[in-house]
Design a protein around this motif. Structure first.
Motif, PDB file in Angstrom:
ATOM      1  N   THR A 190      -3.645  -3.488   5.680  1.00 42.44           N
ATOM      2  CA  THR A 190      -4.720  -3.064   4.799  1.00 42.44           C
ATOM      3  C   THR A 190      -5.933  -3.961   4.994  1.00 42.44           C
ATOM      4  O   THR A 190      -5.814  -5.186   5.080  1.00 42.44           O
ATOM      5  CB  THR A 190      -4.256  -3.163   3.337  1.00 42.44           C
ATOM      6  OG1 THR A 190      -3.238  -2.180   3.113  1.00 42.44           O
ATOM      7  CG2 THR A 190      -5.401  -2.916   2.370  1.00 42.44           C
ATOM      8  N   LEU A 191      -7.105  -3.349   5.067  1.00 37.72           N
ATOM      9  CA  LEU A 191      -8.382  -4.048   5.026  1.00 37.72           C
ATOM     10  C   LEU A 191      -9.289  -3.293   4.055  1.00 37.72           C
ATOM     11  O   LEU A 191      -9.139  -2.077   3.886  1.00 37.72           O
ATOM     12  CB  LEU A 191      -9.047  -4.096   6.406  1.00 37.72           C
ATOM     13  CG  LEU A 191      -8.337  -4.853   7.525  1.00 37.72           C
ATOM     14  CD1 LEU A 191      -9.063  -4.639   8.858  1.00 37.72           C
ATOM     15  CD2 LEU A 191      -8.251  -6.343   7.211  1.00 37.72           C
ATOM     16  N   SER A 232     -11.268   1.415   5.850  1.00 40.71           N
ATOM     17  CA  SER A 232     -10.933   0.307   6.740  1.00 40.71           C
ATOM     18  C   SER A 232      -9.440   0.313   7.051  1.00 40.71           C
ATOM     19  O   SER A 232      -8.628   0.886   6.317  1.00 40.71           O
ATOM     20  CB  SER A 232     -11.300  -1.025   6.084  1.00 40.71           C
ATOM     21  OG  SER A 232     -12.671  -1.083   5.776  1.00 40.71           O
ATOM     22  N   GLY A 233      -9.065  -0.366   8.121  1.00 48.27           N
ATOM     23  CA  GLY A 233      -7.655  -0.528   8.464  1.00 48.27           C
ATOM     24  C   GLY A 233      -7.522  -1.370   9.715  1.00 48.27           C
ATOM     25  O   GLY A 233      -8.440  -1.440  10.539  1.00 48.27           O
ATOM     26  N   ASN A 234      -6.383  -2.024   9.844  1.00 47.87           N
ATOM     27  CA  ASN A 234      -6.094  -2.814  11.034  1.00 47.87           C
ATOM     28  C   ASN A 234      -4.836  -2.290  11.702  1.00 47.87           C
ATOM     29  O   ASN A 234      -3.849  -1.949  11.035  1.00 47.87           O
ATOM     30  CB  ASN A 234      -5.900  -4.290  10.677  1.00 47.87           C
ATOM     31  CG  ASN A 234      -5.811  -5.145  11.929  1.00 47.87           C
ATOM     32  OD1 ASN A 234      -6.817  -5.411  12.575  1.00 47.87           O
ATOM     33  ND2 ASN A 234      -4.613  -5.566  12.287  1.00 47.87           N
ATOM     34  N   ALA A 250     -13.616  -0.753  10.244  1.00 48.08           N
ATOM     35  CA  ALA A 250     -14.233  -0.508   8.948  1.00 48.08           C
ATOM     36  C   ALA A 250     -14.612   0.970   8.891  1.00 48.08           C
ATOM     37  O   ALA A 250     -14.537   1.675   9.907  1.00 48.08           O
ATOM     38  CB  ALA A 250     -15.456  -1.400   8.767  1.00 48.08           C
ATOM     39  N   PRO A 251     -14.996   1.493   7.729  1.00 46.82           N
ATOM     40  CA  PRO A 251     -15.344   2.912   7.660  1.00 46.82           C
ATOM     41  C   PRO A 251     -16.491   3.258   8.609  1.00 46.82           C
ATOM     42  O   PRO A 251     -17.391   2.449   8.848  1.00 46.82           O
ATOM     43  CB  PRO A 251     -15.779   3.096   6.199  1.00 46.82           C
ATOM     44  CG  PRO A 251     -15.125   1.984   5.470  1.00 46.82           C
ATOM     45  CD  PRO A 251     -15.092   0.837   6.421  1.00 46.82           C
ATOM     46  N   GLY A 252     -16.439   4.489   9.148  1.00 49.29           N
ATOM     47  CA  GLY A 252     -17.531   4.938   9.998  1.00 49.29           C
ATOM     48  C   GLY A 252     -17.081   5.347  11.378  1.00 49.29           C
ATOM     49  O   GLY A 252     -16.001   5.892  11.564  1.00 49.29           O
ATOM     50  N   ASP A 253     -17.921   5.026  12.370  1.00 50.34           N
ATOM     51  CA  ASP A 253     -17.673   5.484  13.733  1.00 50.34           C
ATOM     52  C   ASP A 253     -17.378   4.304  14.649  1.00 50.34           C
ATOM     53  O   ASP A 253     -16.947   3.238  14.188  1.00 50.34           O
ATOM     54  CB  ASP A 253     -18.867   6.298  14.232  1.00 50.34           C
ATOM     55  CG  ASP A 253     -20.190   5.527  14.158  1.00 50.34           C
ATOM     56  OD1 ASP A 253     -20.158   4.266  14.122  1.00 50.34           O
ATOM     57  OD2 ASP A 253     -21.254   6.175  14.132  1.00 50.34           O
TER      58      ASP A 253
END
Length: 385
Positions: A190-191, A232-234, A250-253
């Motif tokens: 989790t991030l 987000s995620g790792n 992180a969120p996005g592209d």
């Protein structure tokens, strides 16, 4: 404490058929998970109806990017006798929880504000040049809400439209920790950033399921860069051929992806960003402050320069209680609301060459680690039904 083994559930057929079998065979556990999330969302100020409404915002990105996975969720809903909207909300649980957490952050006016996140994980990958077996090892402690003890299953997925895979997952969710027939293994962390909860895109758990299709480690990088991510995620990814990487997102592209190469044949990760991010900032100091000690302990116990790491050495590290209860082997913090407490719900070391899970089905300090052999099921020449 977890005392019973996780249910082993095997499914096959097309996407909808597999989902329906999954939902039916794990119906009790799916309902445990759904009810547990309703209670946990409530501790963050979200009703179940609000969670369902928020999840609808991710429906179109899922349908557009992964129509087969959408069908799997439809099958899970039918098999478990739950509304599809409930299964969608469960698979958007990261996005729901992080929206609530980020909203709390924005309202916070001083110390003691309720920003503590849910759950933690401590993950690693070790190249064969640094293991006693000469095999790639990938694994983690998965720390999550205590209702997970009643809902985690070991899902075995037999496919004609892609690789067979196994995943240790909360029933009703698509995937979590994964090992597939190509010898790919994936652990996750989790991030959360200040920009989580407001970005349209594909949810975290849908991406985890999509990553189960990968044939190579670089496929994981490309997949994560090619789709808009809602949160987000790792991802700690390794392959039987010895390749390992860590991928922070992180969120996005593609601009919000940091790929970290292994050092001395090892990579470690917990719940804070190791590289800078664009368009937000890391909330780990407020939400998951124990992440820093856990990462330090992983590096110390396994050793950045150590050679010939054994399964026993990894088990020792994964049972570590330094800085308890927020330690590598995590136990409930009695200061938290019962619906918001978490613990290590499982601990696994995956031998990617042998296709074996060295699995502790609960806290590894309390539950013996056992080998679960998938050398037949996860070989490319497996005779599929």
């Amino acid at each position: 404490m977890k005392t019973a083994a996780f249910p082993r559930i095997r499914v096959s057929g097309g996407p909808f058929e597999r989902g329906e079998q999954y939902g039916s065979l794990a119906r009790t556990q799916v309902h445990h998970a759904r009810n547990g999330y309703e209670r946990s969302f409530a501790t963050k100020g979200f009703s179940w109806d609000q969670a369902v409404m928020q999840a609808q915002g991710h429906a179109e990105p899922i349908r557009r990017s992964f129509p087969d996975i959408w069908e799997e969720m439809r099958g899970i809903a039918k098999g478990s006798n739950l509304p599809f909207e409930d299964i969608l909300a469960m698979n958007c649980r990261t996005e729901v929880l992080w929206q609530a957490l980020v909203a709390s952050h924005r309202k916070a006016t001083g110390p003691g504000s309720p920003l503590r996140g849910f759950g933690e994980c401590s993950s690693f990958a070790i190249a064969p040049t640094h293991t006693a077996l000469g095999h790639t090892l990938v694994g983690q402690n998965w720390d999550w809400l205590v209702h997970g003890f009643d809902s985690v299953i070991l899902l075995e997925v037999e496919r004609e439209d892609g690789p067979n895979y196994v995943t240790i997952v909360e029933a009703g969710l698509l995937a979590k920790t994964v090992m597939n027939e190509h010898g790919i293994g994936m652990a996750v962390n989790t991030l959360v950033t200040s920009s989580d909860g407001s970005t349209p895109g594909v949810p975290f758990h849908v991406l985890l399921r999509a990553l189960a299709n990968c044939e190579h480690v670089f496929d994981a990088v490309e997949l994560l860069a090619s789709h808009p991510r809602a949160s987000s995620g790792n991802y700690v990814v390794g392959a039987a051929d010895g390749s390992i990487l860590n991928i922070e997102t992180a969120p996005g592209d593609a601009r919000n992806i940091n790929v970290q190469v292994a050092e001395h044949g090892k990579t470690f990760h917990t719940n804070h960003f190791l590289d800078s991010i664009d368009g937000g900032f890391d909330l780990a100091p407020l939400a998951m402050s124990d992440s820093y000690v856990r990462l330090s302990r992983l590096r110390e116990l396994i050793g950045i320069n150590a050679q010939a790491v054994t399964i026993g050495a990894l088990d020792h590290a994964l049972r570590d209680h330094t800085d308890a209860p927020g330690s590598i082997c995590c136990h409930p913090d009695e200061r938290s609301d019962p619906s918001a407490q978490w613990s290590t719900v499982m601990s696994v070391v995956m031998d990617l060459e042998k296709r074996v899970l060295h699995l502790a089905e609960g806290n590894p300090c309390q539950v013996p680690r056992k080998a679960v052999d998938y050398s037949d099921f996860l070989q490319p020449n497996f005779v599929k039904a």
